[in-house]
Structure formats: structure tokens, C-alpha cells
Design a protein around this motif. Sequence first.
Motif, PDB file in Angstrom:
ATOM      1  N   PRO A 116       0.829  -1.208   0.000  1.00 45.12           N
ATOM      2  CA  PRO A 116       0.000   0.000   0.000  1.00 45.12           C
ATOM      3  C   PRO A 116       0.867   1.264   0.000  1.00 45.12           C
ATOM      4  CG  PRO A 116      -0.382  -1.320   1.990  1.00 45.12           C
ATOM      5  CD  PRO A 116       0.692  -1.992   1.205  1.00 45.12           C
ATOM      6  N   LYS A 125      -3.781   5.732   0.841  1.00 45.98           N
ATOM      7  CA  LYS A 125      -5.103   5.183   0.552  1.00 45.98           C
ATOM      8  C   LYS A 125      -5.293   3.882   1.333  1.00 45.98           C
ATOM      9  CE  LYS A 125      -8.332   4.084  -3.042  1.00 45.98           C
ATOM     10  NZ  LYS A 125      -8.665   4.022  -4.421  1.00 45.98           N
ATOM     11  N   TYR A 133      -5.428   3.416   4.609  1.00 44.85           N
ATOM     12  CA  TYR A 133      -4.815   3.317   5.929  1.00 44.85           C
ATOM     13  C   TYR A 133      -4.710   4.709   6.530  1.00 44.85           C
ATOM     14  CZ  TYR A 133      -0.353   4.432   3.534  1.00 44.85           C
ATOM     15  OH  TYR A 133       0.641   5.006   2.775  1.00 44.85           O
ATOM     16  N   ASP A 135      -7.658  -7.639  -1.760  1.00 47.81           N
ATOM     17  CA  ASP A 135      -8.135  -6.346  -2.245  1.00 47.81           C
ATOM     18  C   ASP A 135      -9.470  -5.928  -1.606  1.00 47.81           C
ATOM     19  OD1 ASP A 135      -7.649  -4.089  -3.891  1.00 47.81           O
ATOM     20  OD2 ASP A 135      -9.066  -4.852  -5.394  1.00 47.81           O
ATOM     21  N   THR A 178     -12.186  -4.550   1.003  1.00 49.07           N
ATOM     22  CA  THR A 178     -12.105  -3.459   1.961  1.00 49.07           C
ATOM     23  C   THR A 178     -13.130  -3.620   3.076  1.00 49.07           C
ATOM     24  OG1 THR A 178     -13.627  -2.053   0.724  1.00 49.07           O
ATOM     25  CG2 THR A 178     -11.273  -1.812   0.235  1.00 49.07           C
ATOM     26  N   THR A 187      -7.836  -2.185   3.402  1.00 50.94           N
ATOM     27  CA  THR A 187      -7.879  -3.448   2.665  1.00 50.94           C
ATOM     28  C   THR A 187      -7.275  -4.541   3.541  1.00 50.94           C
ATOM     29  OG1 THR A 187      -5.705  -3.167   1.657  1.00 50.94           O
ATOM     30  CG2 THR A 187      -7.610  -2.296   0.420  1.00 50.94           C
ATOM     31  N   ASN A 238      -5.074  -6.483   2.459  1.00 47.62           N
ATOM     32  CA  ASN A 238      -3.665  -6.355   2.109  1.00 47.62           C
ATOM     33  C   ASN A 238      -2.949  -5.368   3.040  1.00 47.62           C
ATOM     34  OD1 ASN A 238      -1.474  -6.907   0.073  1.00 47.62           O
ATOM     35  ND2 ASN A 238      -1.625  -4.691  -0.146  1.00 47.62           N
ATOM     36  N   THR A 239      -3.561  -4.232   3.286  1.00 43.20           N
ATOM     37  CA  THR A 239      -2.961  -3.238   4.171  1.00 43.20           C
ATOM     38  C   THR A 239      -2.747  -3.811   5.559  1.00 43.20           C
ATOM     39  OG1 THR A 239      -3.889  -1.379   2.963  1.00 43.20           O
ATOM     40  CG2 THR A 239      -3.317  -0.984   5.264  1.00 43.20           C
TER      41      THR A 239
END
Length: 170
Positions: free
Chosen positions: A4, A8, A10, A135, A137, A146, A148-149
Amino acid sequence: MAKPTGGKFYVPYQETYINKVNSDTVTDIVKDYSAQIATFYNALPEAKADYAYAPGKWTIKDVIQHVVDAERIFAYRLLRIARKDKTPLPGFEENDYAVTAGASARTLSSLKEEFNAVRTSTDLLLLSLTEAQLDCTGFTSGVEVTANTIAYVLYGHLLHHKEILEQRYL
């Protein structure tokens, strides 16, 4: 799923954790960091288990309990978001957890055993997720993130506490 960037998905304080991770994907994170993190935490000396670098600071046992608790919370959030659960997830107060965790009554070896079990479980979860799942959210602490984040924050948090232990405790 790439690292990330640009703020965006976070909040600003999470960028500190994200920036500690120098891997391009979640799979790479696990490959690049899992073994070194386990080696470091498992080598923490029993003789320093109850050491705190200043009055009112956590002991090494408290730090390990904290990273275990935080990882469980991050992994739970990540799972919920990856499974498209849109229920907003609240934050948590790490100091309240530390006060009630009872790490001082535990042995360092029991904390390490729990740490290893949680780490293995988290890595298996991370490696099971698809790009589409990473991906997804959701909302934690009122902020859209996300899955991922959260993976990057989780590993960055482990690295953050590794650095603190190296600099102030050992």
C-alpha cells in the motif's frame, strides 16, 4: 497485491509500520520476514524476561504478549475483511490489554510457544488468500482498509517491536 502507498486505505500512523516492510506482495512478506522474526523472538534471553528499560515500561514478557494479542486482532480483522464482512470493527487499547493480560505470571517459554502458534496460524491464513481477497475493503477504527494493508501493518508492527527490543532491551 502490491504494498500500500499514498495513504489510501490506511491512517497516517500505520504508514510507519507499512514502511518497515520491504516486500512487494503478501507472499513475499511471509517468505522474507517470517523466519527472521521467529528466530529473533525465540532467542530472547530468559535472564531478561522481566526486564523493562525504564520505570513504567513493559517487560520483555509484556512486549511478547502485546505482539501476540495485536497479531490476533490484526489477523481477525484481515480475515473478516477478506471474507467481505462489512461490519465495522472497533479499535483496541493496547495498554488496557497489557494491564489485564497477566504476562508477568507466565514463563517466557510459554509466551514464545504461544507466539509461534499465532505466527504460524497467521502465515497460513496470509498464504491462503487470493489477490481478490486481499483487495477487499472494510472498516477498522472508522477507517476503510484493505486486507492487504492489514497484512503489511501486522508485519510492520512485529518489526517495530523487534527494533525496540534490540535498541532498548538487549
